[in-house]
Design a protein around this motif. Structure first.
Motif, PDB file in Angstrom:
ATOM      1  N   GLN A 101       0.819  -1.215   0.000  1.00 18.91           N
ATOM      2  CA  GLN A 101       0.000   0.000   0.000  1.00 18.91           C
ATOM      3  C   GLN A 101       0.854   1.268   0.000  1.00 18.91           C
ATOM      4  O   GLN A 101       0.471   2.287  -0.582  1.00 18.91           O
ATOM      5  N   HIS A 102       2.001   1.204   0.615  1.00 17.03           N
ATOM      6  CA  HIS A 102       2.904   2.360   0.692  1.00 17.03           C
ATOM      7  C   HIS A 102       3.255   2.903  -0.693  1.00 17.03           C
ATOM      8  O   HIS A 102       3.498   4.110  -0.850  1.00 17.03           O
ATOM      9  N   PHE A 103       3.251   2.021  -1.697  1.00 13.08           N
ATOM     10  CA  PHE A 103       3.706   2.415  -3.037  1.00 13.08           C
ATOM     11  C   PHE A 103       2.563   2.728  -4.004  1.00 13.08           C
ATOM     12  O   PHE A 103       2.814   3.025  -5.167  1.00 13.08           O
ATOM     13  N   MET A 104       1.329   2.666  -3.537  1.00  5.31           N
ATOM     14  CA  MET A 104       0.206   2.899  -4.444  1.00  5.31           C
ATOM     15  C   MET A 104       0.172   4.319  -5.029  1.00  5.31           C
ATOM     16  O   MET A 104      -0.107   4.484  -6.229  1.00  5.31           O
ATOM     17  N   PRO A 105       0.452   5.395  -4.274  1.00  6.90           N
ATOM     18  CA  PRO A 105       0.483   6.728  -4.904  1.00  6.90           C
ATOM     19  C   PRO A 105       1.535   6.830  -6.009  1.00  6.90           C
ATOM     20  O   PRO A 105       1.276   7.441  -7.059  1.00  6.90           O
ATOM     21  N   LEU A 106       2.709   6.235  -5.793  1.00  9.51           N
ATOM     22  CA  LEU A 106       3.750   6.252  -6.825  1.00  9.51           C
ATOM     23  C   LEU A 106       3.304   5.447  -8.040  1.00  9.51           C
ATOM     24  O   LEU A 106       3.530   5.865  -9.196  1.00  9.51           O
ATOM     25  N   LEU A 107       2.644   4.309  -7.813  1.00 10.69           N
ATOM     26  CA  LEU A 107       2.145   3.508  -8.929  1.00 10.69           C
ATOM     27  C   LEU A 107       1.102   4.279  -9.721  1.00 10.69           C
ATOM     28  O   LEU A 107       1.096   4.239 -10.963  1.00 10.69           O
ATOM     29  N   SER A 109       0.991   7.453 -10.129  1.00  4.94           N
ATOM     30  CA  SER A 109       1.719   8.462 -10.914  1.00  4.94           C
ATOM     31  C   SER A 109       2.321   7.852 -12.169  1.00  4.94           C
ATOM     32  O   SER A 109       2.269   8.445 -13.252  1.00  4.94           O
ATOM     33  N   LEU A 110       2.884   6.651 -12.037  1.00  6.95           N
ATOM     34  CA  LEU A 110       3.457   5.979 -13.201  1.00  6.95           C
ATOM     35  C   LEU A 110       2.364   5.616 -14.200  1.00  6.95           C
ATOM     36  O   LEU A 110       2.536   5.765 -15.410  1.00  6.95           O
ATOM     37  N   LEU A 111       1.231   5.145 -13.707  1.00  7.21           N
ATOM     38  CA  LEU A 111       0.126   4.769 -14.590  1.00  7.21           C
ATOM     39  C   LEU A 111      -0.410   5.986 -15.354  1.00  7.21           C
ATOM     40  O   LEU A 111      -0.838   5.866 -16.511  1.00  7.21           O
ATOM     41  N   ALA A 112      -0.356   7.147 -14.722  1.00  7.82           N
ATOM     42  CA  ALA A 112      -0.861   8.364 -15.359  1.00  7.82           C
ATOM     43  C   ALA A 112      -0.046   8.759 -16.582  1.00  7.82           C
ATOM     44  O   ALA A 112      -0.545   9.475 -17.461  1.00  7.82           O
ATOM     45  N   THR A 113       1.191   8.282 -16.681  1.00 12.23           N
ATOM     46  CA  THR A 113       2.030   8.619 -17.846  1.00 12.23           C
ATOM     47  C   THR A 113       1.612   7.851 -19.087  1.00 12.23           C
ATOM     48  O   THR A 113       1.971   8.219 -20.208  1.00 12.23           O
ATOM     49  N   GLY A 114       0.877   6.738 -18.897  1.00 13.74           N
ATOM     50  CA  GLY A 114       0.462   5.913 -20.028  1.00 13.74           C
ATOM     51  C   GLY A 114       1.550   4.998 -20.547  1.00 13.74           C
ATOM     52  O   GLY A 114       1.371   4.356 -21.588  1.00 13.74           O
TER      53      GLY A 114
END
Length: 322
Positions: A101-107, A109-114
């Protein structure tokens, strides 16, 4: 089409189940495909087909080799924490001491790049994209409701489901007590708190049938004998003595869990993900009682463990020196 989500579930049976359900929700949220790479381990030395239905296994199961080929990275060597391979577009995640769960915000952000084409996660816990590094009470409640919906549609291995149906037919509506001592002894609540919690459920529900499950036979037998004095008709799964390391033992563990999910409400140790996730799956989480060990109880448990270790140290030392 969203990214492929490969989950490599770890640890015990319900740790694996909650990781699979979390990944299934993630794949649905992203519009991607879920794939489950179930690798037996010393803790869970059976295949996924001994735990989950044939339909589920046929639909989602994939080998490590096939998963690695699909995402372009070796899923058997997922590095600690979150990593992104720009060449393949694959994200790998093993939360380890931080938790997934700690890494979900970073994930997110990466997903938002497409640029993410696949996500491979090695986990024995739960996680959700729809939340921060630590879930707020509101986010936790939403996540519980979403997991409950998935659990309702999730079928276990056919013999487990059939045995659970037989017990439910025999006993009708029932409450449940789950005791967890073997690997959660330091976080076990005071014994004196269990009976009042059971009385409260009895008074609130009017249900007198009580299913009792425990990871130690001694404690299960103790409460089978005590429950009638609280107004209950106790019962338990007839244990054939199979090791939890065998298929029959795995079925026994999953039968306990399935029956917990069929209870009207339960009393359990909050440190046990086995029982807590059953309460979520049952839809009776808010009616159930998760008992926690306060600081004084934890200190008491630690002192007792220290005393036991000190007493048994000479014997253990002799055994090591043999």
């Amino acid at each position: 089409m969203g990214p492929i989500v490969v989950i490599r579930p770890q640890s015990g049976y319900i740790n694996r189940l909650q990781a699979i359900v979390s990944a299934q929700l993630m794949a649905k949220e992203l519009g991607g495909q879920l794939l489950v790479d179930w690798e037996p381990s010393p803790i869970t030395p059976v295949g996924m087909d001994a735990v989950l239905s044939a339909d589920f296994c046929d639909r989602y199961s994939i080998s490590s080799e096939e998963a690695s080929s699909r995402i372009g990275l070796d899923v058997r060597s997922i590095s600690r924490y979150l990593q992104f391979d720009e060449r393949t577009g694959a994200v790998t995640l093993a939360g380890m001491d931080q938790g997934e769960q700690h890494f979900m915000p970073l994930l997110r952000s990466l997903l938002a790049t497409g640029n993410v084409s696949a996500i491979a996660i090695s986990a024995g816990g739960k996680f959700t994209l729809s939340g921060g590094c630590r879930l707020t009470p509101t986010e936790q409640e939403v996540f519980r409701l979403r997991r409950h919906a998935v659990y309702r549609a999730l079928s276990l291995q056919k013999d487990v489901e059939a045995a659970a149906d037989q017990y439910v037919t025999k006993h009708g509506e029932f409450l449940a007590l789950h005791l967890r001592y073997s690997d959660r002894s330091l976080e076990s609540p005071w014994q004196a708190r269990i009976a009042p919690a059971l009385r409260r459920l009895h008074d609130d529900s009017g249900v007198s049938s009580l299913f009792i499950a425990s990871d130690t036979r001694k404690d299960q037998d103790r409460w089978i004998l005590r429950a009638p004095s609280l107004g209950f008709h106790p019962w338990c799964v007839q244990d054939a003595g199979a090791s939890r390391m065998e298929v029959a033992g795995a079925h026994g563990a999953m039968l306990d869990w399935r029956l917990l999910t069929r209870a009207q409400a339960s009393v359990y140790f909050a440190s046990s993900s086995f029982a807590e996730e059953a309460a979520v799956a049952s839809g009776a989480y808010s009616d159930s009682v998760g008992l926690r060990a306060g600081p004084e109880r934890i200190a008491w448990n630690k002192s007792r463990k220290f005393a036991r270790d000190a007493i048994t140290y000479p014997r253990r030392l002799r055994e090591r020196l043999r």
